[in-house]
Design an enzyme around this catalytic site. Structure first.
Site, PDB file in Angstrom:
ATOM      1  N   CYS A 100       0.653  -1.130  -0.133  1.00  0.00           N
ATOM      2  CA  CYS A 100      -0.169   0.283  -0.175  1.00  0.00           C
ATOM      3  C   CYS A 100       0.797   1.180  -0.432  1.00  0.00           C
ATOM      4  O   CYS A 100       0.524   1.647  -1.074  1.00  0.00           O
ATOM      5  CB  CYS A 100      -1.445  -0.138   0.923  1.00  0.00           C
ATOM      6  SG  CYS A 100      -0.565   0.136   2.788  1.00  0.00           S
ATOM      7  N   ASP A 110      -7.366   5.942  -4.429  1.00  0.00           N
ATOM      8  CA  ASP A 110      -6.564   4.486  -3.438  1.00  0.00           C
ATOM      9  C   ASP A 110      -6.243   4.006  -3.658  1.00  0.00           C
ATOM     10  O   ASP A 110      -7.091   2.815  -5.101  1.00  0.00           O
ATOM     11  CB  ASP A 110      -7.313   4.138  -2.454  1.00  0.00           C
ATOM     12  CG  ASP A 110      -6.466   3.031  -1.615  1.00  0.00           C
ATOM     13  OD1 ASP A 110      -5.804   2.499  -2.050  1.00  0.00           O
ATOM     14  OD2 ASP A 110      -7.022   2.477  -0.838  1.00  0.00           O
ATOM     15  N   HIS A 168      -3.064   1.066   7.329  1.00  0.00           N
ATOM     16  CA  HIS A 168      -2.935   1.168   5.140  1.00  0.00           C
ATOM     17  C   HIS A 168      -2.532   2.853   4.851  1.00  0.00           C
ATOM     18  O   HIS A 168      -2.689   3.586   5.528  1.00  0.00           O
ATOM     19  CB  HIS A 168      -4.227   0.924   4.897  1.00  0.00           C
ATOM     20  CG  HIS A 168      -4.716   1.117   3.440  1.00  0.00           C
ATOM     21  ND1 HIS A 168      -4.199  -0.121   2.782  1.00  0.00           N
ATOM     22  CD2 HIS A 168      -5.748   1.796   2.665  1.00  0.00           C
ATOM     23  CE1 HIS A 168      -4.808   0.188   1.577  1.00  0.00           C
ATOM     24  NE2 HIS A 168      -5.765   1.336   1.291  1.00  0.00           N
TER      25      HIS A 168
END
Length: 226
Positions: free
Chosen positions: A136, A217, A194
């Site tokens: 991530c 994202d 995250h």
């Protein structure tokens, strides 16, 4: 800098930080032990042609080139295209292949990356095959570079004690049997942290109150639009 632009940012200090700054810190780890990783965005290091090629390789462009090019002045649209192209998990010539389990010995361990420039140039050097591997914070770091390079103010956001609600009931479900033993039947998931992006632009489609920082994202978690 132009007040009529969808990505106009009036605060000069914020322009310096979210458009011009080539170095930053990404926070990872867990809520009890937060680690600060240095990251080199390098958005001005001869990357513009790579970023423009990224747009031309996207499924959006391949499906309808005229429509795609006509919408490239819209940061909402551009953010969706770029978030799709940063990861290569859906076989669209994306920049990074995500991997969270198993061995990394045959390719780069995600924890060893410390900047976007080498990743983007390796992607071009390898004829636009996904670079292996990303997680991530790596997806977010590269996406920040590309969006800043294209003139969209962008920052990273780290969240600790993260969760992913798969069935959209706004809760993270855990199941136990009558003896109190945990049953591994829920598809909802939780993890330490995250990292994603926020970009600054107006939202004429939603109204002025929704303008400002917008969530993007690039980490591949579930398929978009099916």
């Amino acid at each position: 800098w132009f007040s009529g632009d969808d990505v106009y940012m009036s605060n000069e200090n914020e322009r310096q930080e979210y458009v011009l700054n080539e170095n930053g810190i990404i926070f990872v780890g867990n809520a009890r032990y937060i680690e600060a990783r240095g990251w080199y965005y390098g958005q001005f290091q001869d990357l513009l042609n790579i970023c423009l090629t990224m747009l031309d390789l996207s499924l959006y462009y391949r499906q309808d080139p005229a429509m795609d090019v006509s919408r490239r002045g819209d940061p909402k649209y551009l953010g969706r295209v770029i978030s799709s192209m940063i990861n290569g998990n859906d076989n669209d010539n994306g920049v990074l292949l995500g991997k969270w389990q198993g061995s990394f010995h045959s390719h780069e361990n995600p924890s060893r990356w410390d900047g976007s420039v080498v990743i983007l140039k390796k992607w071009r050097q390898d004829n636009y095959r996904p670079v292996q591997y990303g997680q991530c914070w790596v997806f977010a770091g590269v996406m920040c570079t590309v969006l800043r390079c294209l003139g969209i103010p962008t920052r990273l956001v780290s969240n600790f004690n993260s969760a992913h609600d798969v069935d959209r009931n706004l809760s993270i479900d855990k199941y136990y049997d009558s003896s109190g033993r945990s049953l591994n039947i829920s598809k909802d998931s939780t993890w330490d942290y995250h990292v994603w992006n926020e970009s600054w632009f107006i939202r004429p489609d939603l109204g002025r109150s929704y303008s400002g920082w917008q969530v993007l994202d690039a980490t591949p978690q579930e398929q978009s639009r099916g």
